[in-house]
Write a protein that holds these residues in place. Sequence first.
Motif, PDB file in Angstrom:
ATOM      1  N   TYR A  72       0.847  -1.194   0.000  1.00 45.19           N
ATOM      2  CA  TYR A  72       0.000   0.000   0.000  1.00 45.19           C
ATOM      3  C   TYR A  72       0.884   1.246   0.000  1.00 45.19           C
ATOM      4  O   TYR A  72       1.775   1.389   0.829  1.00 45.19           O
ATOM      5  CB  TYR A  72      -0.932  -0.010   1.204  1.00 45.19           C
ATOM      6  CG  TYR A  72      -1.981  -1.090   1.113  1.00 45.19           C
ATOM      7  CD1 TYR A  72      -3.281  -0.812   0.704  1.00 45.19           C
ATOM      8  CD2 TYR A  72      -1.662  -2.430   1.409  1.00 45.19           C
ATOM      9  CE1 TYR A  72      -4.232  -1.817   0.595  1.00 45.19           C
ATOM     10  CE2 TYR A  72      -2.613  -3.432   1.306  1.00 45.19           C
ATOM     11  CZ  TYR A  72      -3.886  -3.122   0.894  1.00 45.19           C
ATOM     12  OH  TYR A  72      -4.824  -4.120   0.786  1.00 45.19           O
ATOM     13  N   GLU A  73       0.590   2.134  -0.947  1.00 47.76           N
ATOM     14  CA  GLU A  73       1.423   3.313  -1.141  1.00 47.76           C
ATOM     15  C   GLU A  73       0.543   4.560  -1.265  1.00 47.76           C
ATOM     16  O   GLU A  73      -0.414   4.565  -2.046  1.00 47.76           O
ATOM     17  CB  GLU A  73       2.260   3.158  -2.402  1.00 47.76           C
ATOM     18  CG  GLU A  73       3.226   4.292  -2.657  1.00 47.76           C
ATOM     19  CD  GLU A  73       4.081   4.036  -3.887  1.00 47.76           C
ATOM     20  OE1 GLU A  73       5.284   4.273  -3.829  1.00 47.76           O
ATOM     21  OE2 GLU A  73       3.511   3.591  -4.915  1.00 47.76           O
ATOM     22  N   PRO A  74       0.845   5.626  -0.516  1.00 50.35           N
ATOM     23  CA  PRO A  74       0.033   6.852  -0.599  1.00 50.35           C
ATOM     24  C   PRO A  74      -0.025   7.387  -2.024  1.00 50.35           C
ATOM     25  O   PRO A  74       0.979   7.424  -2.737  1.00 50.35           O
ATOM     26  CB  PRO A  74       0.774   7.826   0.327  1.00 50.35           C
ATOM     27  CG  PRO A  74       1.485   6.944   1.301  1.00 50.35           C
ATOM     28  CD  PRO A  74       1.902   5.743   0.507  1.00 50.35           C
ATOM     29  N   GLN A  75      -1.215   7.772  -2.450  1.00 50.69           N
ATOM     30  CA  GLN A  75      -1.430   8.326  -3.780  1.00 50.69           C
ATOM     31  C   GLN A  75      -1.641   9.833  -3.758  1.00 50.69           C
ATOM     32  O   GLN A  75      -1.620  10.482  -4.804  1.00 50.69           O
ATOM     33  CB  GLN A  75      -2.651   7.655  -4.426  1.00 50.69           C
ATOM     34  CG  GLN A  75      -2.515   6.150  -4.591  1.00 50.69           C
ATOM     35  CD  GLN A  75      -1.339   5.789  -5.463  1.00 50.69           C
ATOM     36  OE1 GLN A  75      -1.356   5.980  -6.667  1.00 50.69           O
ATOM     37  NE2 GLN A  75      -0.274   5.269  -4.846  1.00 50.69           N
ATOM     38  N   VAL A  76      -1.858  10.368  -2.561  1.00 51.34           N
ATOM     39  CA  VAL A  76      -2.088  11.811  -2.407  1.00 51.34           C
ATOM     40  C   VAL A  76      -0.993  12.382  -1.514  1.00 51.34           C
ATOM     41  O   VAL A  76      -0.763  11.887  -0.408  1.00 51.34           O
ATOM     42  CB  VAL A  76      -3.465  12.100  -1.784  1.00 51.34           C
ATOM     43  CG1 VAL A  76      -3.658  13.609  -1.588  1.00 51.34           C
ATOM     44  CG2 VAL A  76      -4.573  11.539  -2.657  1.00 51.34           C
TER      45      VAL A  76
END
Length: 221
Positions: free
Chosen positions: A85-89
């Motif tokens: 899981y990787e931040p998109q914002v």
Amino acid sequence: MIQAIISSLIAPATGLLGVYLGGVIATKREEAAFIRQQKNNAEYAVIRILCVLDEYAEKCTDVVCDDGTSCGRPAGRTSSGEEFYEPQVKCPEPPVFPSDIEWKSIPNNLTYKILMLPVKARDVNRDILMSSEHSFPPRYEAIFDARMEGYAKLALSALELAKEIRGNFKYPQESTRFNALSDDHRAFLNNKVKEIQMRQGESEVDRSDSARNSEVQETNQ
């Protein structure tokens, strides 16, 4: 003779009274002009501040909605193909207010709350950075929890502050994207905070139970 003396006394007194009244009238006009100017400065400053707060609340809410996925799947992928899981914002920078705002034209209590918001934002960013020490793949729960909880609280602070300012200056209760009075919006943010705090509480209980079990096992051995 007496009439002449009286006339000679009245004339200067009348002149002095005229000068005094003229000075009073001029002072009152200056005071009225100053009050009008202060009011205009305050109203202009408030409009600019509200624009910053509304935009910041939107950006904060975007962070809260970011769960690290893309199209329903974990957004990150290692070179070996493992998902994570990787931040998109990207977390927004603390709100910056125009440097030429006449802060003295705004009530002190509002000025304090407005200028404290960037301080709170920097505190949240520090918490997120510290959470990375206790966050592990693939979910990185600590980082996402710190991001979502921190920015939900910041969004709520910005929205409530904008609502208070609009109420004080009698502006419409609205924003560019989210209505500042929207029960659904505030409920979403509040529920997200509660959800994370509940999950963190459960995790703390699990860790405590695990520690006690380990102690019991070591004692039995």
